[in-house]
Scaffold this motif. Structure first.
Motif, PDB file in Angstrom:
ATOM      1  N   ILE A  65       1.623  12.348   5.394  1.00 21.67           N
ATOM      2  CA  ILE A  65       1.774  11.159   4.553  1.00 21.67           C
ATOM      3  C   ILE A  65       0.578  10.224   4.745  1.00 21.67           C
ATOM      4  O   ILE A  65       0.005   9.713   3.778  1.00 21.67           O
ATOM      5  CB  ILE A  65       3.094  10.428   4.875  1.00 21.67           C
ATOM      6  N   GLY A  66       0.190  10.010   5.979  1.00 20.29           N
ATOM      7  CA  GLY A  66      -0.953   9.135   6.253  1.00 20.29           C
ATOM      8  C   GLY A  66      -2.249   9.664   5.670  1.00 20.29           C
ATOM      9  O   GLY A  66      -3.043   8.915   5.093  1.00 20.29           O
ATOM     10  N   GLY A 110       0.819  -1.213   0.000  1.00 20.30           N
ATOM     11  CA  GLY A 110       0.000   0.000   0.000  1.00 20.30           C
ATOM     12  C   GLY A 110       0.851   1.261   0.000  1.00 20.30           C
ATOM     13  O   GLY A 110       0.558   2.219  -0.721  1.00 20.30           O
ATOM     14  N   ILE A 111       1.913   1.260   0.778  1.00 24.36           N
ATOM     15  CA  ILE A 111       2.816   2.413   0.800  1.00 24.36           C
ATOM     16  C   ILE A 111       3.469   2.576  -0.568  1.00 24.36           C
ATOM     17  O   ILE A 111       3.548   3.686  -1.106  1.00 24.36           O
ATOM     18  CB  ILE A 111       3.884   2.256   1.907  1.00 24.36           C
ATOM     19  N   ARG A 123       4.497  11.798  -3.949  1.00 21.84           N
ATOM     20  CA  ARG A 123       5.920  12.015  -4.229  1.00 21.84           C
ATOM     21  C   ARG A 123       6.347  13.419  -3.779  1.00 21.84           C
ATOM     22  O   ARG A 123       7.434  13.597  -3.224  1.00 21.84           O
ATOM     23  CB  ARG A 123       6.217  11.785  -5.712  1.00 21.84           C
ATOM     24  N   PHE A 124       5.480  14.403  -3.990  1.00 23.01           N
ATOM     25  CA  PHE A 124       5.773  15.765  -3.521  1.00 23.01           C
ATOM     26  C   PHE A 124       5.943  15.778  -2.006  1.00 23.01           C
ATOM     27  O   PHE A 124       6.890  16.375  -1.471  1.00 23.01           O
ATOM     28  CB  PHE A 124       4.672  16.738  -3.949  1.00 23.01           C
ATOM     29  N   LEU A 156       6.723  13.254  -0.061  1.00 25.62           N
ATOM     30  CA  LEU A 156       7.922  12.504   0.318  1.00 25.62           C
ATOM     31  C   LEU A 156       9.186  13.323   0.097  1.00 25.62           C
ATOM     32  O   LEU A 156      10.086  13.316   0.942  1.00 25.62           O
ATOM     33  CB  LEU A 156       7.983  11.180  -0.457  1.00 25.62           C
ATOM     34  N   VAL A 157       9.252  14.040  -1.013  1.00 23.48           N
ATOM     35  CA  VAL A 157      10.411  14.913  -1.267  1.00 23.48           C
ATOM     36  C   VAL A 157      10.465  16.014  -0.206  1.00 23.48           C
ATOM     37  O   VAL A 157      11.538  16.318   0.342  1.00 23.48           O
ATOM     38  CB  VAL A 157      10.369  15.501  -2.693  1.00 23.48           C
ATOM     39  N   SER A 158       9.308  16.585   0.109  1.00 25.00           N
ATOM     40  CA  SER A 158       9.252  17.623   1.153  1.00 25.00           C
ATOM     41  C   SER A 158       9.734  17.069   2.487  1.00 25.00           C
ATOM     42  O   SER A 158      10.447  17.757   3.236  1.00 25.00           O
ATOM     43  CB  SER A 158       7.824  18.159   1.301  1.00 25.00           C
ATOM     44  N   MET A 159       9.363  15.841   2.773  1.00 26.58           N
ATOM     45  CA  MET A 159       9.777  15.203   4.017  1.00 26.58           C
ATOM     46  C   MET A 159      11.304  15.061   4.068  1.00 26.58           C
ATOM     47  O   MET A 159      11.923  15.356   5.099  1.00 26.58           O
ATOM     48  CB  MET A 159       9.113  13.827   4.146  1.00 26.58           C
ATOM     49  N   VAL A 160      11.909  14.654   2.973  1.00 29.17           N
ATOM     50  CA  VAL A 160      13.369  14.528   2.919  1.00 29.17           C
ATOM     51  C   VAL A 160      14.026  15.890   3.137  1.00 29.17           C
ATOM     52  O   VAL A 160      15.004  16.010   3.885  1.00 29.17           O
ATOM     53  CB  VAL A 160      13.821  13.888   1.590  1.00 29.17           C
TER      54      VAL A 160
END
Length: 116
Positions: free
Chosen positions: A61-62, A16-17, A27-28, A30-34
């Motif tokens: 994210i959730g 699922g992830i 993806r946006f 996730l990139v922001s999280m990094v």
């Protein structure tokens, strides 16, 4: 408890992830999280600040994953355009936006005093 079923449930969750990570908005996020993690490492955040940022990242994210699930289910249940289907998808997307905007504000409140 059946350990094989328990382990298999993790496999489903990881799938699922992975599935959600293919979405453009995910993806946006996730990139922001990094970017936030790198900025936090370079800034030298306290444990409390890391706890807050980790919670915020998990919520965004959730929520994005729940939004993706709602969109998929709505598309399956109502392949044709329907006002209620549109409302459901818009409300779910709005929930993500609320969390994302609040996360940015809180992030700025954490980072700006350290940078200025």
């Amino acid at each position: 408890m059946d350990i094989r079923k328990f382990i298999k449930s993790f496999s489903y969750a990881l799938t699922g992830i992975w599935t959600a990570s293919k979405e453009q908005n995910m993806r946006f996020h996730l990139v922001s999280m990094v970017v936030v993690i790198v900025a936090g490492l370079l800034t030298g955040l306290s444990i409390t600040e890391w706890l807050i940022l980790t919670l915020l990242m998990a919520l965004v994210i959730g929520t994005e994953m729940v939004n993706t699930a709602i969109e998929r289910v709505v598309d399956l249940a109502s392949p044709e355009i329907h006002p209620l289907a549109k409302d459901a998808k818009d409300v779910a997307a709005g929930a993500v936006l609320v969390f994302a905007v609040c996360s940015v504000i809180i992030g700025l409140l954490i980072f700006l005093p350290k940078w200025l």
